[in-house]
Scaffold this motif. Structure first.
Motif, PDB file in Angstrom:
ATOM      1  N   THR A 130       0.816  -1.217   0.000  1.00 18.75           N
ATOM      2  CA  THR A 130       0.000   0.000   0.000  1.00 18.75           C
ATOM      3  C   THR A 130       0.845   1.260   0.000  1.00 18.75           C
ATOM      4  O   THR A 130       0.470   2.267  -0.590  1.00 18.75           O
ATOM      5  CB  THR A 130      -0.870   0.035   1.290  1.00 18.75           C
ATOM      6  N   THR A 131       1.982   1.231   0.687  1.00 18.29           N
ATOM      7  CA  THR A 131       2.765   2.469   0.870  1.00 18.29           C
ATOM      8  C   THR A 131       4.199   2.351   0.361  1.00 18.29           C
ATOM      9  O   THR A 131       4.906   3.357   0.323  1.00 18.29           O
ATOM     10  CB  THR A 131       2.863   2.826   2.369  1.00 18.29           C
ATOM     11  N   GLY A 132       4.627   1.147   0.046  1.00 18.32           N
ATOM     12  CA  GLY A 132       6.022   0.938  -0.350  1.00 18.32           C
ATOM     13  C   GLY A 132       6.928   0.714   0.846  1.00 18.32           C
ATOM     14  O   GLY A 132       8.049   0.229   0.708  1.00 18.32           O
TER      15      GLY A 132
ATOM     16  N   VAL B 165       8.636   8.232   8.558  1.00 20.39           N
ATOM     17  CA  VAL B 165       9.611   9.050   9.288  1.00 20.39           C
ATOM     18  C   VAL B 165       9.683  10.389   8.562  1.00 20.39           C
ATOM     19  O   VAL B 165       9.997  10.435   7.382  1.00 20.39           O
ATOM     20  CB  VAL B 165      10.998   8.376   9.268  1.00 20.39           C
ATOM     21  N   GLY B 166       9.364  11.467   9.253  1.00 23.68           N
ATOM     22  CA  GLY B 166       9.257  12.768   8.567  1.00 23.68           C
ATOM     23  C   GLY B 166      10.397  13.708   8.881  1.00 23.68           C
ATOM     24  O   GLY B 166      10.243  14.916   8.800  1.00 23.68           O
ATOM     25  N   GLU B 167      11.551  13.142   9.231  1.00 22.25           N
ATOM     26  CA  GLU B 167      12.656  14.020   9.628  1.00 22.25           C
ATOM     27  C   GLU B 167      13.165  14.836   8.435  1.00 22.25           C
ATOM     28  O   GLU B 167      13.417  14.290   7.363  1.00 22.25           O
ATOM     29  CB  GLU B 167      13.789  13.179  10.223  1.00 22.25           C
TER      30      GLU B 167
ATOM     31  N   GLU C 283      10.101  21.649   4.296  1.00 18.00           N
ATOM     32  CA  GLU C 283      11.349  22.411   4.339  1.00 18.00           C
ATOM     33  C   GLU C 283      12.132  22.299   3.020  1.00 18.00           C
ATOM     34  O   GLU C 283      12.784  23.259   2.589  1.00 18.00           O
ATOM     35  CB  GLU C 283      12.228  21.930   5.506  1.00 18.00           C
ATOM     36  N   GLU C 284      12.077  21.122   2.388  1.00 21.09           N
ATOM     37  CA  GLU C 284      12.852  20.926   1.162  1.00 21.09           C
ATOM     38  C   GLU C 284      12.318  21.790   0.001  1.00 21.09           C
ATOM     39  O   GLU C 284      13.095  22.553  -0.605  1.00 21.09           O
ATOM     40  CB  GLU C 284      12.864  19.445   0.795  1.00 21.09           C
ATOM     41  N   PRO C 285      11.018  21.716  -0.324  1.00 19.11           N
ATOM     42  CA  PRO C 285      10.561  22.577  -1.432  1.00 19.11           C
ATOM     43  C   PRO C 285      10.683  24.062  -1.112  1.00 19.11           C
ATOM     44  O   PRO C 285      10.977  24.866  -2.003  1.00 19.11           O
ATOM     45  CB  PRO C 285       9.097  22.168  -1.639  1.00 19.11           C
TER      46      PRO C 285
ATOM     47  N   ASN D 184       0.730   9.446  -3.049  1.00 17.01           N
ATOM     48  CA  ASN D 184       1.412   8.218  -2.642  1.00 17.01           C
ATOM     49  C   ASN D 184       2.274   7.753  -3.806  1.00 17.01           C
ATOM     50  O   ASN D 184       1.754   7.455  -4.890  1.00 17.01           O
ATOM     51  CB  ASN D 184       0.344   7.170  -2.275  1.00 17.01           C
ATOM     52  N   LEU D 185       3.567   7.670  -3.591  1.00 18.17           N
ATOM     53  CA  LEU D 185       4.465   7.331  -4.701  1.00 18.17           C
ATOM     54  C   LEU D 185       4.233   5.923  -5.239  1.00 18.17           C
ATOM     55  O   LEU D 185       4.666   5.597  -6.345  1.00 18.17           O
ATOM     56  CB  LEU D 185       5.928   7.490  -4.256  1.00 18.17           C
ATOM     57  N   VAL D 186       3.540   5.094  -4.464  1.00 22.88           N
ATOM     58  CA  VAL D 186       3.243   3.736  -4.927  1.00 22.88           C
ATOM     59  C   VAL D 186       2.085   3.741  -5.930  1.00 22.88           C
ATOM     60  O   VAL D 186       1.958   2.837  -6.752  1.00 22.88           O
ATOM     61  CB  VAL D 186       2.914   2.844  -3.699  1.00 22.88           C
TER      62      VAL D 186
HETATM   63  C1  LIG Z   1      12.606  11.529   5.968  1.00 26.74           C
HETATM   64  S1  LIG Z   1      11.341  12.377   5.105  1.00 26.74           S
HETATM   65  C2  LIG Z   1      12.264  13.146   3.826  1.00 26.74           C
HETATM   66  C3  LIG Z   1      11.959  14.605   3.696  1.00 26.74           C
HETATM   67  C4  LIG Z   1      12.814  15.360   2.701  1.00 26.74           C
HETATM   68  N1  LIG Z   1      12.737  14.772   1.398  1.00 26.74           N
HETATM   69  C5  LIG Z   1      14.250  15.431   3.178  1.00 26.74           C
HETATM   70  O1  LIG Z   1      15.113  14.735   2.642  1.00 26.74           O
HETATM   71  O2  LIG Z   1      14.537  16.183   4.102  1.00 26.74           O
HETATM   72  C6  LIG Z   1      10.539  11.008   4.243  1.00 26.74           C
HETATM   73  C7  LIG Z   1       9.170  11.376   3.737  1.00 26.74           C
HETATM   74  O3  LIG Z   1       8.761  10.398   2.767  1.00 26.74           O
HETATM   75  C8  LIG Z   1       7.374  10.267   2.865  1.00 26.74           C
HETATM   76  N2  LIG Z   1       6.921   9.013   2.236  1.00 26.74           N
HETATM   77  C9  LIG Z   1       7.107   7.750   2.693  1.00 26.74           C
HETATM   78  N3  LIG Z   1       6.459   6.880   1.892  1.00 26.74           N
HETATM   79  C10 LIG Z   1       5.874   7.612   0.913  1.00 26.74           C
HETATM   80  C11 LIG Z   1       5.066   7.271  -0.189  1.00 26.74           C
HETATM   81  N4  LIG Z   1       4.697   6.005  -0.457  1.00 26.74           N
HETATM   82  N5  LIG Z   1       4.630   8.258  -0.986  1.00 26.74           N
HETATM   83  C12 LIG Z   1       4.966   9.548  -0.721  1.00 26.74           C
HETATM   84  N6  LIG Z   1       5.719   9.933   0.313  1.00 26.74           N
HETATM   85  C13 LIG Z   1       6.177   8.971   1.129  1.00 26.74           C
HETATM   86  C14 LIG Z   1       7.135  10.290   4.374  1.00 26.74           C
HETATM   87  O4  LIG Z   1       5.794  10.595   4.686  1.00 26.74           O
HETATM   88  C15 LIG Z   1       8.117  11.354   4.826  1.00 26.74           C
HETATM   89  O5  LIG Z   1       7.501  12.600   4.951  1.00 26.74           O
END
Ligand SMILES: C[S@@+](CC[C@H](N)C(=O)[O-])C[C@H]1O[C@@H](n2cnc3c(N)ncnc32)[C@H](O)[C@@H]1O
Length: 485
Positions: free
Chosen positions: A23-25, A78-80, A123-125, A205-207
């Motif tokens: 579902t989410t990868g 993980v949203g770091e 923060e990235e965009p 969702n990237l999946v």
């Molecule tokens: C660690 S953060 C990275 C944030 C930013 N790209 C950076 O490098 O600082 C990982 C992000 O990937 C997202 N993520 C995980 N699985 C995903 C999916 N299937 N589709 C879209 N986003 C996803 C998470 O919700 C999370 O916010």
């Protein structure tokens, strides 16, 4: 009285991990079952259930809805992140890649399309928006789209507010805060509204197979940045994502991935561009400019109140996919647990770097990745124990420390760490035994010898530290109080 929550048995965790992956990868191998279980318990509470086991079973027995994915994403991802994370990568974007792209477009349509995929709290965009503002004195004459997408709607809601705490500025260049934020009375910082308007956020969702699509504004991208996202994916799930990114890019467009995660993936249809700290891949099939070919002009003086005009179209969450373009053959990436020793070393370095930055959840994932290839490395088990301790997961930290002592019975600092945790848990006798083991192991050794995995701590200094701890515990115990185990 509410029913007692049940722990989730391992066979059920195994089935749920597959469901979550589809579902989410997101990849939860056995070594990450504790994280999965904790996330499921949180998701169960968010879904109104106080029984994680029943909730986990329910995930297997029905078609998952968008709200289920939202709940799982909010609990399992993980949203770091922070502004200008990996400064070397952003320096490269600012001094080489984006100036070249801008120079190539200046005489043409002056249209720039950037996408941060997996942008977490934004923060990235927003960092990309700041760079474009610095690079384009005539920003108002450009048609700029910066899209930030993520699977986690809660993170996106935070991104849309543009309000951040000090933590989002760790390791961020000093000019960022005064130039682009207003300090608020509640110790938070609010992004300038005009800069906030440069970025559009959408849940994606990237999946999902639904992109690239015009409806979700994910076509015709000049640059896609997807860092620290695919490292959480099962390897097999990264292949279609890379393929869809390929379709989402214009010919000659560039895909930016975190350097270490990219080393374990395949990029058919792309050619690699050497760059520091990130992995860059250019979509083949164009006469695109070579990075660095255009001499970057000195950065323009800032005009912070010049409101840029952007034309980012609002995006739908998902939409029908246009007919797919011919696909490049997808190569299979190597399995994560079959990498080389150097992969493991790089993953270990990444784990340490993340731990130093306080990005503990991510540090743990990298550490587990490193351990997959080097199960007998006591230093990695010790690093894992340290991360778990900082995450206040004492029981797991103790297990990791037991692994250290199994592999390196004379590991002074593992004994000391066990002593500290056991004491904190109220098991004073066990703690005293570990402390005494640590002291015994130091006896008679050269004072200047450095202890392994200690970051330079000498035997002499460690002895002083252990003696002080011993004396303090003895005094506290003599004063009475506390439990004895
Ligand atoms: C660690 S953060 C990275 C944030 C930013 N790209 C950076 O490098 O600082 C990982 C992000 O990937 C997202 N993520 C995980 N699985 C995903 C999916 N299937 N589709 C879209 N986003 C996803 C998470 O919700 C999370 O916010």
């Amino acid at each position: 009285m509410p029913a007692t929550p049940q722990a989730i048995p391992e066979p059920l965790l195994r089935q749920v991990s597959l469901r979550v992956e589809e579902t989410t990868g997101l990849h939860f191998p056995a070594v990450r079952f504790a994280d999965l279980e904790r996330g499921l318990a949180e998701a169960a509470r968010a879904a109104g259930s106080n029984d994680a086991r029943v909730y986990a079973e329910s995930l297997l027995n029905r078609q998952l809805q968008a709200t289920d994915v939202d709940t799982l994403a909010a609990s399992l991802t993980v949203g770091e992140t922070h502004f200008f994370r990996d400064p070397r990568a952003f320096t490269y974007l600012e001094t080489t890649l984006l100036p070249d792209l801008i120079a190539a477009k200046r005489g043409g349509d002056r249209c720039l399309r950037l996408w941060s995929a997996g942008c977490a709290s934004g923060e990235e965009p927003y960092s990309l928006a700041m760079i474009l503002h610095r690079l384009l004195p005539d920003l108002k004459d450009w048609n700029v789209t910066i899209l930030g997408t993520d699977i986690n709607p809660k993170a996106l809601a935070r991104a849309a507010t543009g309000v951040y705490t000090e933590w989002s500025f760790r390791d961020t260049p000093e000019w960022v805060k005064p130039r682009y934020f207003t300090a608020r009375a509640d110790q938070r910082y609010e992004l300038q509204p005009w800069l906030k308007r440069m970025v559009r956020f959408a849940c994606l969702n990237l999946v999902d197979e639904s992109y690239p699509a015009v409806a979700s504004n994910t076509t015709g991208m000049d640059l896609i940045i997807c860092r620290n996202v695919l490292l959480y994916f099962a390897p097999v799930r990264t292949v279609p994502v890379v393929e869809r990114f390929h379709r989402a890019l214009v010919a000659g467009g560039v895909l930016v991935i975190g350097a270490v995660e990219a080393s374990q993936m395949a990029f058919p249809g792309f050619s690699s561009i050497p760059a520091p700290s990130v992995a860059l891949f250019r979509k083949q099939g164009s006469a695109a400019v070579t990075p660095g070919a255009v001499v970057s002009a000195a950065l323009p003086a800032l005009s912070p109140d010049a409101p840029p005009s952007t034309h980012a179209a609002p995006v739908a969450v998902v939409g029908p996919s246009p007919a797919p373009l011919p696909r490049a053959p997808a190569a299979q990436p190597p399995a994560w647990n079959a990498g080389s020793g150097s992969d493991s070393r790089t993953a270990a370095q990444r784990a340490r770097a993340c731990a130093d930055q306080g990005e503990l959840a991510e540090a743990l994932v990298w550490c587990d990745r490193a351990l997959a290839d080097a199960k007998t490395a006591a230093a990695l088990h010790f690093l894992r124990a340290g991360i778990l301790q900082e995450l206040q997961r004492d029981a797991e930290a103790l297990l990791a420390l037991r692994n250290v002592l199994f592999l390196a019975p004379d590991h002074v600092l593992a004994h000391f760490a066990m002593a500290t945790i056991e004491r904190r848990q109220g098991r004073r006798a066990v703690a005293a035994k570990h402390l005494s083991n640590a002291r015994r192991l130091l006896a008679g050794r050269d004072e200047n010898e450095e202890l392994p995995d200690s970051g330079g701590l000498t035997v002499g200094r460690a002895s002083g530290m252990l003696t002080a701890t011993h004396d303090m515990w003895t005094m506290t115990d003599a004063a009475g109080g506390g439990r004895q185990a």
